[in-house]
Design a protein around this motif. Structure first.
Motif, PDB file in Angstrom:
ATOM      1  N   LEU A 246      26.062  18.042  28.530  1.00  0.00           N
ATOM      2  CA  LEU A 246      24.863  18.620  28.262  1.00  0.00           C
ATOM      3  C   LEU A 246      23.885  17.614  27.946  1.00  0.00           C
ATOM      4  O   LEU A 246      22.606  17.812  28.424  1.00  0.00           O
ATOM      5  CB  LEU A 246      25.076  19.535  27.201  1.00  0.00           C
ATOM      6  N   ILE A 247      24.124  16.779  27.303  1.00  0.00           N
ATOM      7  CA  ILE A 247      23.253  15.522  26.813  1.00  0.00           C
ATOM      8  C   ILE A 247      22.828  14.918  28.070  1.00  0.00           C
ATOM      9  O   ILE A 247      21.469  14.588  28.232  1.00  0.00           O
ATOM     10  CB  ILE A 247      23.922  14.629  25.890  1.00  0.00           C
TER      11      ILE A 247
ATOM     12  N   VAL B 151      18.395  23.505  23.381  1.00  0.00           N
ATOM     13  CA  VAL B 151      18.056  21.967  23.568  1.00  0.00           C
ATOM     14  C   VAL B 151      16.557  22.191  23.819  1.00  0.00           C
ATOM     15  O   VAL B 151      15.825  21.186  23.149  1.00  0.00           O
ATOM     16  CB  VAL B 151      18.817  21.235  24.654  1.00  0.00           C
ATOM     17  N   TYR B 152      15.944  22.984  24.761  1.00  0.00           N
ATOM     18  CA  TYR B 152      14.652  22.743  25.000  1.00  0.00           C
ATOM     19  C   TYR B 152      13.735  23.191  23.744  1.00  0.00           C
ATOM     20  O   TYR B 152      12.624  22.783  23.492  1.00  0.00           O
ATOM     21  CB  TYR B 152      14.332  24.013  26.147  1.00  0.00           C
ATOM     22  N   GLY B 153      14.252  24.442  22.983  1.00  0.00           N
ATOM     23  CA  GLY B 153      13.666  24.825  21.851  1.00  0.00           C
ATOM     24  C   GLY B 153      13.604  23.792  20.755  1.00  0.00           C
ATOM     25  O   GLY B 153      12.638  23.472  20.175  1.00  0.00           O
TER      26      GLY B 153
ATOM     27  N   ARG C 270      14.320  14.992  31.200  1.00  0.00           N
ATOM     28  CA  ARG C 270      13.289  14.077  30.656  1.00  0.00           C
ATOM     29  C   ARG C 270      13.156  14.403  29.056  1.00  0.00           C
ATOM     30  O   ARG C 270      11.823  14.044  28.931  1.00  0.00           O
ATOM     31  CB  ARG C 270      12.283  13.641  31.464  1.00  0.00           C
ATOM     32  N   LEU C 271      14.124  14.789  28.475  1.00  0.00           N
ATOM     33  CA  LEU C 271      14.065  14.916  26.930  1.00  0.00           C
ATOM     34  C   LEU C 271      14.422  13.917  26.108  1.00  0.00           C
ATOM     35  O   LEU C 271      15.412  13.234  26.536  1.00  0.00           O
ATOM     36  CB  LEU C 271      14.618  16.371  26.631  1.00  0.00           C
ATOM     37  N   PRO C 272      13.975  13.652  24.911  1.00  0.00           N
ATOM     38  CA  PRO C 272      14.535  12.540  24.318  1.00  0.00           C
ATOM     39  C   PRO C 272      15.788  12.230  23.865  1.00  0.00           C
ATOM     40  O   PRO C 272      16.380  13.677  23.591  1.00  0.00           O
ATOM     41  CB  PRO C 272      13.565  12.479  22.910  1.00  0.00           C
ATOM     42  N   MET C 273      16.738  11.541  23.816  1.00  0.00           N
ATOM     43  CA  MET C 273      18.099  11.482  23.937  1.00  0.00           C
ATOM     44  C   MET C 273      18.621  11.674  22.484  1.00  0.00           C
ATOM     45  O   MET C 273      19.435  12.560  22.342  1.00  0.00           O
ATOM     46  CB  MET C 273      18.586  10.125  24.486  1.00  0.00           C
ATOM     47  N   MET C 274      17.978  11.174  21.477  1.00  0.00           N
ATOM     48  CA  MET C 274      18.446  11.619  20.153  1.00  0.00           C
ATOM     49  C   MET C 274      18.128  12.991  19.704  1.00  0.00           C
ATOM     50  O   MET C 274      19.176  13.687  19.089  1.00  0.00           O
ATOM     51  CB  MET C 274      17.384  10.592  19.098  1.00  0.00           C
ATOM     52  N   LYS C 275      17.166  13.477  20.199  1.00  0.00           N
ATOM     53  CA  LYS C 275      16.919  14.893  19.919  1.00  0.00           C
ATOM     54  C   LYS C 275      18.085  15.681  20.729  1.00  0.00           C
ATOM     55  O   LYS C 275      18.660  16.863  20.255  1.00  0.00           O
ATOM     56  CB  LYS C 275      15.606  15.445  20.214  1.00  0.00           C
ATOM     57  N   CYS C 276      18.195  15.253  21.890  1.00  0.00           N
ATOM     58  CA  CYS C 276      19.310  15.982  22.866  1.00  0.00           C
ATOM     59  C   CYS C 276      20.721  15.963  22.100  1.00  0.00           C
ATOM     60  O   CYS C 276      21.470  17.045  22.150  1.00  0.00           O
ATOM     61  CB  CYS C 276      19.315  15.223  24.100  1.00  0.00           C
TER      62      CYS C 276
END
Length: 124
Positions: free
Chosen positions: A69-70, A26-28, A78-84
């Motif tokens: 995970l999402i 997810v980070y990548g 604090r990552l964008p939800m759609m990308k997650c």
């Protein structure tokens, strides 16, 4: 006592690396640095173990792990939800491809009878 070792083997070789792999993926995918948030991998692996222990069908527990995970990656990281969401679904596909050989190796490592006993316990 054999079941304890089998469950410990599953946790150490399955749940924990899988949780860290999911978070790293997810980070990548979001082009972010890891920032040494190891406790998130521990949290996700604990949630994964709890989801597997619930008296529900295996597919539902997998969905619970994906949802957790999402939520972990959007709330704590604090990552964008759609990308997650996209990366979580891609991670699930990668997990299916990687776990197929692992499922064939487990009976060779622990023996066919022990493997069938573990499978029966997980299905009940």
């Amino acid at each position: 006592m054999d079941k304890v070792w089998i469950v410990l083997l599953q946790v150490l070789t399955g749940y924990m690396p899988q949780a860290f792999g999911f978070l790293l993926f997810v980070y990548g995918f979001c082009d972010q640095k890891w920032n040494h948030r190891y406790w998130l991998g521990g949290l996700l692996s604990a949630l994964s173990i709890i989801a597997r222990l619930l008296p529900i069908v295996t597919g539902v527990s997998t969905l619970l792990v994906i949802i957790s995970l999402i939520l972990i990656s959007t709330y704590f990281c604090r990552l964008p939800m759609m990308k997650c969401i996209i990366s979580s679904l891609l991670t699930t596909i990668v997990m299916l491809v990687v776990e197929l050989p692992a499922v064939t190796l487990y009976p060779l490592l622990i023996g066919k009878e022990a493997f069938l006993a573990v499978q029966q316990d997980e299905l009940q």
